[in-house]
Design a protein around this motif. Sequence first.
Motif, PDB file in Angstrom:
ATOM      1  N   MET A  14     -13.294   3.169 -51.729  1.00 18.31           N
ATOM      2  CA  MET A  14     -12.802   3.223 -50.398  1.00 18.31           C
ATOM      3  C   MET A  14     -12.836   1.752 -49.825  1.00 18.31           C
ATOM      4  O   MET A  14     -11.872   1.305 -49.038  1.00 18.31           O
ATOM      5  CB  MET A  14     -13.684   4.167 -49.511  1.00 18.31           C
ATOM      6  N   TRP A  15     -13.566   0.954 -50.235  1.00 14.05           N
ATOM      7  CA  TRP A  15     -13.669  -0.513 -49.725  1.00 14.05           C
ATOM      8  C   TRP A  15     -12.357  -1.374 -50.222  1.00 14.05           C
ATOM      9  O   TRP A  15     -12.081  -2.359 -49.725  1.00 14.05           O
ATOM     10  CB  TRP A  15     -15.135  -1.440 -50.243  1.00 14.05           C
ATOM     11  N   GLU A  16     -11.607  -0.643 -51.152  1.00 10.82           N
ATOM     12  CA  GLU A  16     -10.542  -1.318 -51.713  1.00 10.82           C
ATOM     13  C   GLU A  16      -9.105  -0.834 -50.971  1.00 10.82           C
ATOM     14  O   GLU A  16      -8.023  -1.182 -51.604  1.00 10.82           O
ATOM     15  CB  GLU A  16     -10.336  -1.235 -53.287  1.00 10.82           C
ATOM     16  N   PHE A  17      -9.488  -0.028 -50.098  1.00  4.66           N
ATOM     17  CA  PHE A  17      -8.240   0.772 -49.236  1.00  4.66           C
ATOM     18  C   PHE A  17      -7.364  -0.354 -48.785  1.00  4.66           C
ATOM     19  O   PHE A  17      -7.713  -1.120 -48.152  1.00  4.66           O
ATOM     20  CB  PHE A  17      -8.730   1.615 -48.214  1.00  4.66           C
ATOM     21  N   ALA A  50      -9.418   7.818 -50.297  1.00  4.67           N
ATOM     22  CA  ALA A  50      -9.855   8.255 -51.592  1.00  4.67           C
ATOM     23  C   ALA A  50      -9.356   9.638 -51.761  1.00  4.67           C
ATOM     24  O   ALA A  50      -9.020  10.505 -50.420  1.00  4.67           O
ATOM     25  CB  ALA A  50     -11.419   8.374 -51.384  1.00  4.67           C
ATOM     26  N   TYR A  51      -9.398  10.125 -52.904  1.00  4.85           N
ATOM     27  CA  TYR A  51      -8.939  11.669 -53.170  1.00  4.85           C
ATOM     28  C   TYR A  51      -9.217  12.191 -54.420  1.00  4.85           C
ATOM     29  O   TYR A  51      -9.118  11.466 -55.437  1.00  4.85           O
ATOM     30  CB  TYR A  51      -7.245  11.491 -53.007  1.00  4.85           C
ATOM     31  N   GLY A  52      -9.681  13.393 -54.420  1.00  2.00           N
ATOM     32  CA  GLY A  52      -9.858  14.007 -55.975  1.00  2.00           C
ATOM     33  C   GLY A  52     -10.681  15.449 -55.675  1.00  2.00           C
ATOM     34  O   GLY A  52     -11.176  15.939 -54.711  1.00  2.00           O
ATOM     35  N   PRO A  53     -11.091  15.882 -56.905  1.00  2.00           N
ATOM     36  CA  PRO A  53     -11.507  17.155 -56.753  1.00  2.00           C
ATOM     37  C   PRO A  53     -13.159  17.292 -56.767  1.00  2.00           C
ATOM     38  O   PRO A  53     -13.743  16.318 -57.086  1.00  2.00           O
ATOM     39  CB  PRO A  53     -11.239  17.492 -58.210  1.00  2.00           C
ATOM     40  N   ASN A  93     -13.998  14.064 -38.479  1.00  2.00           N
ATOM     41  CA  ASN A  93     -13.974  12.549 -38.005  1.00  2.00           C
ATOM     42  C   ASN A  93     -14.705  11.788 -39.268  1.00  2.00           C
ATOM     43  O   ASN A  93     -15.913  12.151 -39.700  1.00  2.00           O
ATOM     44  CB  ASN A  93     -14.392  12.403 -36.675  1.00  2.00           C
ATOM     45  N   TRP A  94     -14.172  10.592 -39.501  1.00  6.48           N
ATOM     46  CA  TRP A  94     -14.846   9.807 -40.468  1.00  6.48           C
ATOM     47  C   TRP A  94     -14.601   8.495 -40.224  1.00  6.48           C
ATOM     48  O   TRP A  94     -13.436   7.943 -39.868  1.00  6.48           O
ATOM     49  CB  TRP A  94     -14.379  10.202 -41.785  1.00  6.48           C
ATOM     50  N   GLU A  95     -15.583   7.416 -40.559  1.00  6.46           N
ATOM     51  CA  GLU A  95     -15.242   6.056 -40.599  1.00  6.46           C
ATOM     52  C   GLU A  95     -16.048   5.472 -41.796  1.00  6.46           C
ATOM     53  O   GLU A  95     -16.875   6.060 -42.448  1.00  6.46           O
ATOM     54  CB  GLU A  95     -15.729   5.296 -39.297  1.00  6.46           C
ATOM     55  N   PHE A  96     -15.548   4.128 -42.218  1.00  2.00           N
ATOM     56  CA  PHE A  96     -16.110   3.523 -43.281  1.00  2.00           C
ATOM     57  C   PHE A  96     -17.611   3.692 -43.055  1.00  2.00           C
ATOM     58  O   PHE A  96     -18.193   3.162 -41.947  1.00  2.00           O
ATOM     59  CB  PHE A  96     -15.475   2.037 -43.519  1.00  2.00           C
TER      60      PHE A  96
END
Length: 100
Positions: A14-17, A50-53, A93-96
């Motif tokens: 996520m830090w590489e977004f 980020a995305y995945g199963p 809701n989400w944040e780093f």
Amino acid sequence: MLVQRWRNLLGRSMWEFPGGRKGGNRYLVLGLGAGSSEDRVPADREELIAYGPLLSDDGAAWLGTAALIRAAGPAEARALLDPARYAHVEVHNWEFGGRR
């Protein structure tokens, strides 16, 4: 709190977004399984953090999909996952660093 096995199909943290950590709304979208176990990254990846199963404890069974996304609002974030493939879709809701 629930900890679930998960695999990120984007191949980055996520830090590489590329969209950075500032600006816009961010959401955690969880699709809890009912349909196909095949997770494909959406073609439009620009706002995906980020995305995945989601996987069973032993990693053998598909339980759903988790995504972190930057979106205009909860409805846009929910639209990322096709409701026909899931028994239930949640948007938080989400944040780093975690939830707000």
